[in-house]
Design an enzyme around this catalytic site. Structure first.
Site, PDB file in Angstrom:
ATOM      1  N   CYS A   1     -15.625 -19.078   3.094  1.00 46.82           N
ATOM      2  CA  CYS A   1     -15.591 -18.555   1.722  1.00 46.82           C
ATOM      3  C   CYS A   1     -16.942 -18.029   1.264  1.00 46.82           C
ATOM      4  O   CYS A   1     -17.012 -17.229   0.349  1.00 46.82           O
ATOM      5  CB  CYS A   1     -15.082 -19.633   0.767  1.00 46.82           C
ATOM      6  SG  CYS A   1     -16.084 -21.119   0.810  1.00 46.82           S
TER       7      CYS A   1
ATOM      8  N   GLU B   1     -11.092 -23.793  -5.880  1.00 48.82           N
ATOM      9  CA  GLU B   1     -12.183 -23.253  -5.051  1.00 48.82           C
ATOM     10  C   GLU B   1     -11.553 -22.131  -4.254  1.00 48.82           C
ATOM     11  O   GLU B   1     -10.814 -22.383  -3.299  1.00 48.82           O
ATOM     12  CB  GLU B   1     -12.719 -24.339  -4.109  1.00 48.82           C
ATOM     13  CG  GLU B   1     -13.315 -25.543  -4.807  1.00 48.82           C
ATOM     14  CD  GLU B   1     -14.658 -25.243  -5.454  1.00 48.82           C
ATOM     15  OE1 GLU B   1     -15.338 -24.294  -5.027  1.00 48.82           O
ATOM     16  OE2 GLU B   1     -15.017 -25.958  -6.401  1.00 48.82           O
TER      17      GLU B   1
ATOM     18  N   ASN C   1     -10.015 -23.416   7.132  1.00 48.93           N
ATOM     19  CA  ASN C   1     -11.265 -22.997   7.777  1.00 48.93           C
ATOM     20  C   ASN C   1     -12.300 -24.097   7.961  1.00 48.93           C
ATOM     21  O   ASN C   1     -13.146 -23.990   8.846  1.00 48.93           O
ATOM     22  CB  ASN C   1     -11.854 -21.779   7.064  1.00 48.93           C
ATOM     23  CG  ASN C   1     -12.163 -22.046   5.618  1.00 48.93           C
ATOM     24  OD1 ASN C   1     -11.340 -22.589   4.902  1.00 48.93           O
ATOM     25  ND2 ASN C   1     -13.345 -21.707   5.177  1.00 48.93           N
TER      26      ASN C   1
HETATM   27  P1  NAD Z   1      -4.203 -20.346   1.629  1.00 51.53           P
HETATM   28  O1  NAD Z   1      -4.332 -20.021   0.183  1.00 51.53           O
HETATM   29  O2  NAD Z   1      -3.280 -19.548   2.451  1.00 51.53           O
HETATM   30  O3  NAD Z   1      -3.768 -21.870   1.810  1.00 51.53           O
HETATM   31  C1  NAD Z   1      -4.508 -22.930   1.290  1.00 51.53           C
HETATM   32  C2  NAD Z   1      -3.618 -24.141   1.154  1.00 51.53           C
HETATM   33  O4  NAD Z   1      -2.668 -23.882   0.125  1.00 51.53           O
HETATM   34  C3  NAD Z   1      -2.822 -24.493   2.400  1.00 51.53           C
HETATM   35  O5  NAD Z   1      -2.737 -25.885   2.530  1.00 51.53           O
HETATM   36  C4  NAD Z   1      -1.465 -23.905   2.098  1.00 51.53           C
HETATM   37  O6  NAD Z   1      -0.416 -24.532   2.819  1.00 51.53           O
HETATM   38  C5  NAD Z   1      -1.369 -24.205   0.618  1.00 51.53           C
HETATM   39  N1  NAD Z   1      -0.410 -23.389  -0.136  1.00 51.53           N
HETATM   40  C6  NAD Z   1      -0.085 -22.100   0.063  1.00 51.53           C
HETATM   41  N2  NAD Z   1       0.834 -21.725  -0.842  1.00 51.53           N
HETATM   42  C7  NAD Z   1       1.075 -22.781  -1.630  1.00 51.53           C
HETATM   43  C8  NAD Z   1       1.934 -23.035  -2.742  1.00 51.53           C
HETATM   44  N3  NAD Z   1       2.738 -22.086  -3.217  1.00 51.53           N
HETATM   45  N4  NAD Z   1       1.918 -24.254  -3.311  1.00 51.53           N
HETATM   46  C9  NAD Z   1       1.113 -25.219  -2.829  1.00 51.53           C
HETATM   47  N5  NAD Z   1       0.308 -25.054  -1.775  1.00 51.53           N
HETATM   48  C10 NAD Z   1       0.278 -23.847  -1.183  1.00 51.53           C
HETATM   49  O7  NAD Z   1      -5.700 -20.296   2.230  1.00 51.53           O
HETATM   50  P2  NAD Z   1      -6.172 -20.426   3.728  1.00 51.53           P
HETATM   51  O8  NAD Z   1      -5.790 -19.182   4.465  1.00 51.53           O
HETATM   52  O9  NAD Z   1      -5.823 -21.748   4.307  1.00 51.53           O
HETATM   53  O10 NAD Z   1      -7.773 -20.434   3.481  1.00 51.53           O
HETATM   54  C11 NAD Z   1      -8.486 -19.277   3.287  1.00 51.53           C
HETATM   55  C12 NAD Z   1      -8.844 -19.072   1.833  1.00 51.53           C
HETATM   56  O11 NAD Z   1      -9.472 -20.232   1.295  1.00 51.53           O
HETATM   57  C13 NAD Z   1      -9.879 -17.957   1.685  1.00 51.53           C
HETATM   58  O12 NAD Z   1      -9.529 -17.140   0.598  1.00 51.53           O
HETATM   59  C14 NAD Z   1     -11.155 -18.711   1.415  1.00 51.53           C
HETATM   60  O13 NAD Z   1     -12.139 -17.973   0.735  1.00 51.53           O
HETATM   61  C15 NAD Z   1     -10.672 -19.861   0.627  1.00 51.53           C
HETATM   62  N6  NAD Z   1     -11.657 -20.948   0.690  1.00 51.53           N
HETATM   63  C16 NAD Z   1     -12.396 -21.242  -0.420  1.00 51.53           C
HETATM   64  C17 NAD Z   1     -13.370 -22.233  -0.358  1.00 51.53           C
HETATM   65  C18 NAD Z   1     -14.194 -22.604  -1.552  1.00 51.53           C
HETATM   66  O14 NAD Z   1     -14.741 -23.702  -1.540  1.00 51.53           O
HETATM   67  N7  NAD Z   1     -14.319 -21.759  -2.561  1.00 51.53           N
HETATM   68  C19 NAD Z   1     -13.574 -22.919   0.835  1.00 51.53           C
HETATM   69  C20 NAD Z   1     -12.804 -22.589   1.942  1.00 51.53           C
HETATM   70  C21 NAD Z   1     -11.840 -21.608   1.861  1.00 51.53           C
END
Ligand code: NAD
Length: 473
Positions: A279, A245, A149
């Site tokens: 987020c 995060e 995002n």
């Molecule tokens: P996601 O959890 O689907 O993916 C995030 C990352 O993790 C991607 O690079 C993905 O390829 C990787 N990933 C997924 N499964 C994995 C595994 N088993 N092992 C290693 N890596 C893996 O999240 P998304 O859809 O890209 O982003 C949305 C989420 O991120 C929302 O829940 C949002 O709230 C959160 N977010 C949090 C913050 C924060 O700072 N707190 C900021 C932005 C987004």
């Protein structure tokens, strides 16, 4: 684009298409990284650390300042990549690109403030004649895993402090938005970062994630993403530091003495920024009953003015969701809430990956859109009468990233600041406010540890004590 392994940009026959979610056109491709690539990245990162740990603070800071300058000079190019590969409109993307510049500058500045302290070893008997101190040393190989995002700035939030600290990094950007991340790495290399200091591997987290996450050569995982992936990673990480995060379901209280115009403007923007895929996006609006109708009328009217569509047009306020599948998920959550009593005040319609900015009321507690993170352009309104009850309601879910309150009463603001259970409380701003150098993170399922450059640097370095026994002094 290519991946960066052991100091070289390399390609693979198997690729992943990077598409623009607005029209599904293919923008570029990236290699589908394999577990063998992950192994190469791990070995190379260990030798990369031998280089980075010997770099001076001055050199590390100069690289970051220079990378910031490069991005600042090509801001429009970076903004266009963010907007094309993700959900953001060009205006939202420009803001992200300039925040990335700030993140890199602040990382460089913080590199010069990685301080230690002298230790009063003689403060208990047995410590006489001892003199010493601690300093902070880089933790080692940092595995940075980032979400879709904020495809540039959230990557900078990991690379900036990791480089400032003297660590080497393995970067696994989001599968759907890897291009901005790769462009950031290109800027860092152009700025003088030794190529072996960073490995970039693209591909599916589910395929290459476990090899990277569970490897003992990684000393810290810095993860930003969803709770499910976070739990999966935490369960496999073993003995290493983890920074998480994660998501939220952000509450905003609008008290009866609030500046309504300010509250409406901030909360509309906070709910629909990046098509709600944020987020800290506003999800639950707890509005004092005395002003509920007035607030609702203005909020819905403002929402209806939103222009949705082509991200690259200056006049567009909101673009598509990241995929049509995600837009369908949000549609099904809204339909579930409506079937259980919710009323759609505006929106509630989908066209491909575009989901209209949507305002709901009367959402019952058992609706998924009430208790889970929606991560889409919808917001729920709830009337409230009593501050304690409003705070209890805000705290009732297993998330706690940021919360917010609009009020002109300092006592109300103070009470909310202390009683809201979360990582930060915004007063007279929506939850969608973040300064990149403030401590940022959450409680409960919203995360572990804090980012924000000074705080990331604490997480990415470790204290080492040095004690001299000086019997002859
Ligand atoms: P996601 O959890 O689907 O993916 C995030 C990352 O993790 C991607 O690079 C993905 O390829 C990787 N990933 C997924 N499964 C994995 C595994 N088993 N092992 C290693 N890596 C893996 O999240 P998304 O859809 O890209 O982003 C949305 C989420 O991120 C929302 O829940 C949002 O709230 C959160 N977010 C949090 C913050 C924060 O700072 N707190 C900021 C932005 C987004």
């Amino acid at each position: 684009m290519k991946i960066l392994l052991d100091g070289r940009w390399v390609d693979r026959d198997e690729k992943i298409n990077v598409t623009d979610p607005f029209d599904n056109s293919i923008i570029d491709t990236v290699p589908k990284g394999t577990t063998q690539d992950a192994e190469t990245a791990l070995a190379a990162a260990v030798s990369g650390f031998e280089i980075t740990k010997k770099m001076t603070v001055y050199d590390r800071a100069q690289i970051l300042f220079k990378a910031a300058e490069i991005i600042s000079d090509r801001l429009e190019e970076y903004a266009a990549i963010i907007a094309r590969e993700g959900s953001k409109t060009i205006r939202e993307a420009r803001k992200e690109a300039s925040r990335c510049v700030n993140t890199l500058v602040a990382s460089a500045e913080e590199a010069k403030r990685i301080l230690g302290e002298t230790i009063p070893f003689d403060s208990f008997p047995g410590g006489e004649k001892r003199r010493g101190y601690y300093y902070r040393f880089p933790i080692g190989v940092v595995l940075a895993i980032t979400p879709f995002n904020d495809p540039l700035n959230l990557v900078a939030h990991k690379l900036g402090p990791a480089v400032a600290a003297g660590n080497s990094v393995i970067l696994k950007p989001a599968t759907v938005t890897p291009l901005s991340a790769i462009k950031l790495v290109e800027a860092m290399l152009e700025a003088g970062l030794p190529p072996k200091a960073i490995q970039v591997i693209t591909g599916y987290g589910s395929k290459i994630g476990d090899v990277l996450v569970s490897d003992e050569r990684v000393r810290m995982i810095s993860f930003t993403g969803g709770v499910e992936a976070g739990k999966h990673i935490a369960a496999r990480a073993g003995i290493k530091k983890i920074g998480m995060e994660l998501g939220s379901n952000s509450p905003v209280i609008v008290w009866k003495d609030a500046d309504l115009e300010l509250a409406v403007e901030s909360c509309v923007s906070g709910a629909f920024w990046a098509a709600g895929q944020n987020c800290i996006g506003v999800q639950r609006l707890l509005v004092h009953r005395d002003i509920y109708d007035q607030f609702k009328t203005s909020f819905v009217a403002r929402t209806k003015q939103y222009k949705i569509g082509d991200k690259m047009k200056e006049e567009t306020d909101m673009g598509p969701m990241i995929t049509e599948t995600e837009a369908k998920r949000v549609e099904s959550w809204v339909n579930d809430a409506v079937a259980k009593s919710a009323v759609v005040l505006t929106g509630g319609k989908r066209n491909g990956a575009l989901y209209d900015p949507t305002v709901l009321e009367n959402v019952p507690p058992d609706a998924t859109i009430h208790h889970e993170e929606v991560f889409g352009p919808t917001v729920n309104l709830y009337p409230v009468d009593d501050l304690d009850k409003a705070i209890k309601e805000a705290n009732s879910l297993p998330y706690g990233l940021l919360a917010a309150i609009f009020t002109s009463n300092v006592d109300v603001a103070f009470k909310a600041a202390y009683d809201l259970d979360c990582g930060g409380v915004m007063i007279n701003d929506s939850t969608d406010y973040r300064l990149d150098s403030m401590p940022f993170g959450g409680v409960k399922y919203s995360g572990l540890g804090r980012e924000g450059l000074k705080f990331s640097l604490q997480e990415m370095t470790e204290p080492k004590v040095v004690c001299f026994n000086l019997p002859n002094i």
